[in-house]
Structures are given as structure tokens and as C-alpha cells.
Design an enzyme around this catalytic site. Structure first.
Site, PDB file in Angstrom:
ATOM      1  N   ASP A  46       1.060  -0.918  -0.080  1.00 42.63           N
ATOM      2  CA  ASP A  46       0.109   0.129   0.196  1.00 42.63           C
ATOM      3  C   ASP A  46       0.441   1.162  -0.034  1.00 42.63           C
ATOM      4  O   ASP A  46       1.303   1.166   0.976  1.00 42.63           O
ATOM      5  CB  ASP A  46      -1.005  -0.409   1.474  1.00 42.63           C
ATOM      6  CG  ASP A  46      -1.849   1.315   0.971  1.00 42.63           C
ATOM      7  OD1 ASP A  46      -3.092   0.761   0.801  1.00 42.63           O
ATOM      8  OD2 ASP A  46      -1.674   1.992   1.529  1.00 42.63           O
ATOM      9  N   TYR A  51       3.303   9.456  -0.696  1.00 43.49           N
ATOM     10  CA  TYR A  51       4.881   9.419  -0.070  1.00 43.49           C
ATOM     11  C   TYR A  51       5.641   9.217  -1.129  1.00 43.49           C
ATOM     12  O   TYR A  51       6.786   8.810   0.258  1.00 43.49           O
ATOM     13  CB  TYR A  51       4.377   7.979   0.255  1.00 43.49           C
ATOM     14  CG  TYR A  51       2.292   7.387   1.600  1.00 43.49           C
ATOM     15  CD1 TYR A  51       2.043   8.263   1.699  1.00 43.49           C
ATOM     16  CD2 TYR A  51       2.741   6.053   1.268  1.00 43.49           C
ATOM     17  CE1 TYR A  51       1.181   7.867   2.184  1.00 43.49           C
ATOM     18  CE2 TYR A  51       1.269   5.527   1.559  1.00 43.49           C
ATOM     19  CZ  TYR A  51       0.408   6.404   2.069  1.00 43.49           C
ATOM     20  OH  TYR A  51      -0.474   6.419   2.699  1.00 43.49           O
ATOM     21  N   LYS A  76      -2.403   5.523  -4.204  1.00 46.09           N
ATOM     22  CA  LYS A  76      -3.304   6.758  -4.095  1.00 46.09           C
ATOM     23  C   LYS A  76      -3.007   8.206  -5.270  1.00 46.09           C
ATOM     24  O   LYS A  76      -2.073   8.608  -5.144  1.00 46.09           O
ATOM     25  CB  LYS A  76      -3.286   6.892  -2.673  1.00 46.09           C
ATOM     26  CG  LYS A  76      -3.527   6.169  -1.601  1.00 46.09           C
ATOM     27  CD  LYS A  76      -4.291   6.617  -0.145  1.00 46.09           C
ATOM     28  CE  LYS A  76      -3.741   4.596   0.457  1.00 46.09           C
ATOM     29  NZ  LYS A  76      -2.633   4.503   0.775  1.00 46.09           N
ATOM     30  N   HIS A 109      -7.739   9.555  -2.291  1.00 42.07           N
ATOM     31  CA  HIS A 109      -6.896  10.039  -0.596  1.00 42.07           C
ATOM     32  C   HIS A 109      -7.776  10.413   0.668  1.00 42.07           C
ATOM     33  O   HIS A 109      -7.874   9.970   1.276  1.00 42.07           O
ATOM     34  CB  HIS A 109      -5.241  10.646  -1.076  1.00 42.07           C
ATOM     35  CG  HIS A 109      -4.444   9.891   0.139  1.00 42.07           C
ATOM     36  ND1 HIS A 109      -2.926   9.447  -0.208  1.00 42.07           N
ATOM     37  CD2 HIS A 109      -4.422   8.592   1.315  1.00 42.07           C
ATOM     38  CE1 HIS A 109      -2.111   9.274   0.831  1.00 42.07           C
ATOM     39  NE2 HIS A 109      -3.612   9.208   1.854  1.00 42.07           N
ATOM     40  N   LEU A 193      -2.692  -0.077  14.370  1.00 44.62           N
ATOM     41  CA  LEU A 193      -1.454  -0.012  14.885  1.00 44.62           C
ATOM     42  C   LEU A 193      -1.825   1.324  15.991  1.00 44.62           C
ATOM     43  O   LEU A 193      -1.243   1.228  17.292  1.00 44.62           O
ATOM     44  CB  LEU A 193      -0.178  -0.990  15.210  1.00 44.62           C
ATOM     45  CG  LEU A 193       0.145  -2.125  14.748  1.00 44.62           C
ATOM     46  CD1 LEU A 193       1.714  -2.367  13.959  1.00 44.62           C
ATOM     47  CD2 LEU A 193      -0.489  -3.134  15.290  1.00 44.62           C
ATOM     48  N   LYS A 233       2.823  -0.989   9.064  1.00 44.05           N
ATOM     49  CA  LYS A 233       3.614  -0.435   8.538  1.00 44.05           C
ATOM     50  C   LYS A 233       5.232  -0.923   9.315  1.00 44.05           C
ATOM     51  O   LYS A 233       4.792  -0.771  10.630  1.00 44.05           O
ATOM     52  CB  LYS A 233       3.786   1.053   8.028  1.00 44.05           C
ATOM     53  CG  LYS A 233       4.930   1.339   7.603  1.00 44.05           C
ATOM     54  CD  LYS A 233       5.711   2.855   9.110  1.00 44.05           C
ATOM     55  CE  LYS A 233       7.583   2.791   8.875  1.00 44.05           C
ATOM     56  NZ  LYS A 233       7.684   3.391  10.626  1.00 44.05           N
ATOM     57  N   SER A 234       6.202  -1.022   9.083  1.00 44.67           N
ATOM     58  CA  SER A 234       7.817  -1.653   9.991  1.00 44.67           C
ATOM     59  C   SER A 234       8.870  -1.464   9.089  1.00 44.67           C
ATOM     60  O   SER A 234       9.159  -1.856   8.108  1.00 44.67           O
ATOM     61  CB  SER A 234       7.738  -2.391  10.738  1.00 44.67           C
ATOM     62  OG  SER A 234       8.788  -2.407  11.759  1.00 44.67           O
ATOM     63  N   VAL A 235      10.060  -0.900   9.353  1.00 42.44           N
ATOM     64  CA  VAL A 235      10.952  -1.244   8.679  1.00 42.44           C
ATOM     65  C   VAL A 235      11.871  -2.495   9.854  1.00 42.44           C
ATOM     66  O   VAL A 235      13.695  -2.286   8.611  1.00 42.44           O
ATOM     67  CB  VAL A 235      12.167   0.333   8.079  1.00 42.44           C
ATOM     68  CG1 VAL A 235      11.815   0.932   7.962  1.00 42.44           C
ATOM     69  CG2 VAL A 235      12.069   1.009   9.847  1.00 42.44           C
ATOM     70  N   ARG A 239      10.051  -7.310  12.870  1.00 47.66           N
ATOM     71  CA  ARG A 239       8.834  -6.458  13.257  1.00 47.66           C
ATOM     72  C   ARG A 239       7.495  -7.378  10.886  1.00 47.66           C
ATOM     73  O   ARG A 239       6.710  -7.461  11.890  1.00 47.66           O
ATOM     74  CB  ARG A 239       8.519  -5.425  13.338  1.00 47.66           C
ATOM     75  CG  ARG A 239       8.901  -4.715  14.739  1.00 47.66           C
ATOM     76  CD  ARG A 239       8.956  -3.552  15.451  1.00 47.66           C
ATOM     77  NE  ARG A 239       8.856  -3.031  16.279  1.00 47.66           N
ATOM     78  CZ  ARG A 239       8.803  -1.900  17.107  1.00 47.66           C
ATOM     79  NH1 ARG A 239       8.851  -0.912  15.985  1.00 47.66           N
ATOM     80  NH2 ARG A 239       9.614  -1.776  18.331  1.00 47.66           N
ATOM     81  N   ASN A 243       4.691  -9.114  12.420  1.00 45.64           N
ATOM     82  CA  ASN A 243       3.419  -8.968  11.838  1.00 45.64           C
ATOM     83  C   ASN A 243       2.001  -9.518  10.838  1.00 45.64           C
ATOM     84  O   ASN A 243       1.340  -9.812  10.195  1.00 45.64           O
ATOM     85  CB  ASN A 243       3.230  -7.510  11.317  1.00 45.64           C
ATOM     86  CG  ASN A 243       3.702  -6.775  12.188  1.00 45.64           C
ATOM     87  OD1 ASN A 243       3.954  -6.980  13.449  1.00 45.64           O
ATOM     88  ND2 ASN A 243       3.797  -4.964  11.466  1.00 45.64           N
TER      89      ASN A 243
END
Ligand code: NAD
Length: 278
Positions: A46, A51, A76, A109, A193, A233-235, A239, A243
Site C-alpha cells: 500500500d 508518500y 492513491k 486519498h 496499530l 508498516k515497519s522497517v 517486526r 506482523n
């Protein structure tokens, strides 16, 4: 590999119920994060023009060795591109940046109450065009309230396949989710989250301890069992894996209810009735 359920949208297309979100991932970190997600088994990304990382998402998908058809990609429309000609141009640019001939899902959006004379229907008609010509396999909206959706129902030819809205245990959105369900519009829960803000809730911690899962896994599982589509989302590599590892357990209905009772109608993001995209 983890098996992610598909949700069938109102036009017959399917979308993996769990994906990977890339909001607030720096462009320089995006290709690495998306590559890790694809390796971990995510097949739904997504992103958004806003972004600033569509090109890096496209780069990671191209390098993954996966066929384009194996990865569901959402983008979007930018808030500055709601005029029809701008929207057409912006959509072309999204495809170019992603390096793809089509997106699986394209969204407006934000409804932007005080811009473009409040006329998001003219913008929606451009989404209908790109849907008809096959360059968007599905089209939908984000941050739309019931009155916006009612207006599309009255004036548009194609009903949105999804409404992407903020949902988490502090903002359960049951009224809006109910409205969407009644109108066959799938709900995508953004910031699932609560950007990490719900994870310290004692109720969630105690359910996690009992289930032998982490608070984030419990919250994501809560969304999945409520039927919503999510893309945390995570970098952080651990995680990213954590997730997606949520399909080997089930919360009892009482846990789902207890988490829903944490609702405070509290947003982490902007209010769609006030936000004008700037
Ligand atoms: P999120 O709820 O996914 O939270 C992400 C944050 O939670 C991370 O930065 C990290 O701090 C924490 N986190 C992630 N995994 C964790 C774990 N396992 N354990 C502990 N902490 C963890 O928030 P988000 O990124 O705002 O939302 C997800 C996606 O939703 C975005 O990337 C984007 O794709 C989409 N989104 C859409 C809109 C919209 O207007 N349509 C707005 C915001 C976000």
C-alpha cells in the site's frame, strides 16, 4: 509460507487481507523494506503518490523475481491533483513511477471538504475512466464519510470497491464500517496499530500473554477477525516477520469484544471532515 486469506471485492477482484504499508518510510529505505516484506511472504503493498516512494516500491517488486500478477499494488491520488486533467496526469505518473502497466487498486486519498468546490465526483469520474480502460483493476476511496459515499452512490456509475479509513482499538469506527458493509464496500484499516499507540493497553497485553503472541499480533488478528484489510508498516526486519505471523491462532469472540471495548473515538491522524491535504 504463511497463507494470507483473500477478500473478494464488489467487482469480483481479490485482495490479500494483509499487506505492507509504506507511509513514512523514507524513499532511501523503501526498496529494502519492501524487499524484506516480499521475502517474508507479503503480496500486497500500500503506497500513495503523497508518500514519495512509489518508484522505490516498483523497484523492489521488479527485483523480487515475482511476476507482476503475484503482487497486489495500491496507490492513491495526490491531494493537489483532483481536477480531472491533473488526476489523469497524476495517474499516468503513478504508473510510470511504479514501473507497471496497471495498479490493482487506485484510491482518492482524501475527500478534501474545502477544496475543488467539494466536488470529488468529478475526480471519481477519472478513476472510473482508468478502471474502464483496465489500468486500475479496482478503484476506491479513502477517508470518506457516509455522506461522501451516499453522494457517490447517487451520482457515480461505479461503486467504490474499498474505503480506506483509520481503524484501531482506540477508533473502532463501527458505524462507518457498518455503513460500508451495507453497501458492499470493503474496509481497509489504516494505522492498524495506531502507530504503536495501542500496544501498551493492559487488555491487549494480557490477551497477548495468554495467546503466546505479541500485542501487535493480537491487534492485527483482531482486525482480521473483524473482516477488515490491514497493512501494518515497519522497517524493522523482525517486526515485518512478526506482523505477518498471525494466521496460526484465533482470538475467542470474547477477546475480540474486549478489544473493541477499548474504543475512545480517538484519532492518530487527521479528521477527514477538516483535512484539506496541506
Ligand atoms: P501502523 O499502525 O501500521 O503503525 C506503524 C508503527 O507501529 C511503526 O512505525 C512502529 O513504530 C510500530 N510497529 C509496527 N510493527 C510493530 C510491532 N510488531 N511491534 C511494535 N511496534 C510495531 O501505522 P501507519 O504506518 O500509519 O499505517 C499503516 C499503513 O496505512 C501506512 O503505511 C499506509 O500504507 C496506510 N495509511 C493510509 C492513510 C490514508 O490516509 N489512507 C493514512 C495513514 C496510513
Amino acid at each position: 509460507m504463511t497463507s494470507i486469506p483473500d477478500i473478494t471485492l464488489n467487482n469480483g477482484q481479490t485482495i490479500p487481507q494483509l499487506g505492507f504499508g509504506v507511509f513514512l518510510i523514507e524513499p532511501k529505505d523503501t526498496a529494502t523494506a519492501v524487499s524484506r516484506a516480499l521475502k517474508a511472504g507479503y503480496r500486497h503493498i500500500d503506497t500513495a503518490e503523497g508518500y514519495g516512494n512509489e518508484a522505490e516500491v516498483g523497484e523492489a517488486i521488479a527485483k523480487s523475481g515475482l511476476d507482476r500478477g503475484e503482487v497486489f499494488v495500491t496507490s492513491k491520488l495526490g491531494n493537489d491533483a483532483h481536477e480531472p486533467d491533473d488526476a489523469r496526469r497524476a495517474f499516468d505518473e503513478t504508473l510510470k513511477a511504479l514501473g507497471t502497466e496497471y495498479v490493482d487498486l487506485f484510491l482518492i486519498h482524501w475527500p478534501l471538504p474545502d477544496r475543488y468546490g467539494g466536488d470529488f465526483v468529478q475526480t471519481w469520474r477519472v478513476l472510473e475512466e482508468v478502471y474502464r480502460d483496465g489500468r486500475a483493476r479496482s478503484i476506491g476511496v479513502s477517508n470518506f464519510q457516509p455522506r461522501h459515499l451516499r453522494r457517490l452512490h447517487g451520482e457515480a456509475e461505479i461503486i467504490p470497491a474499498v474505503n480506506q479509513i483509520e481503524v484501531n482499538p482506540h477508533l473502532t469506527q463501527d458505524e462507518l464500517r457498518g455503513f460500508c458493509a451495507e453497501h458492499q464496500i470493503a474496509v481497509e484499516a489504516w494505522s492498524p496499530l495506531g502507530r504503536g499507540g495501542v500496544l501498551a493497553e493492559p487488555v491487549i497485553q494480557s490477551i497477548a500473554n495468554r495467546a503466546g503472541k505479541t500485542p501487535a499480533q493480537v491487534v492485527l488478528r483482531w482486525h482480521i477477525q473483524r473482516g477488515d484489510i490491514v497493512f501494518p508498516k515497519s522497517v524493522t526486519p523482525a517486526r515485518i516477520k512478526e506482523n505477518i505471523d498471525i494466521f496460526d491462532f484465533e482470538l475467542p469472540a470474547t477477546d475480540v469484544e474486549d478489544i473493541t471495548l477499548l474504543n475512545k473515538n480517538e484519532r492518530t491522524g487527521p479528521d477527514p471532515d477538516k483535512f484539506n491535504g496541506r
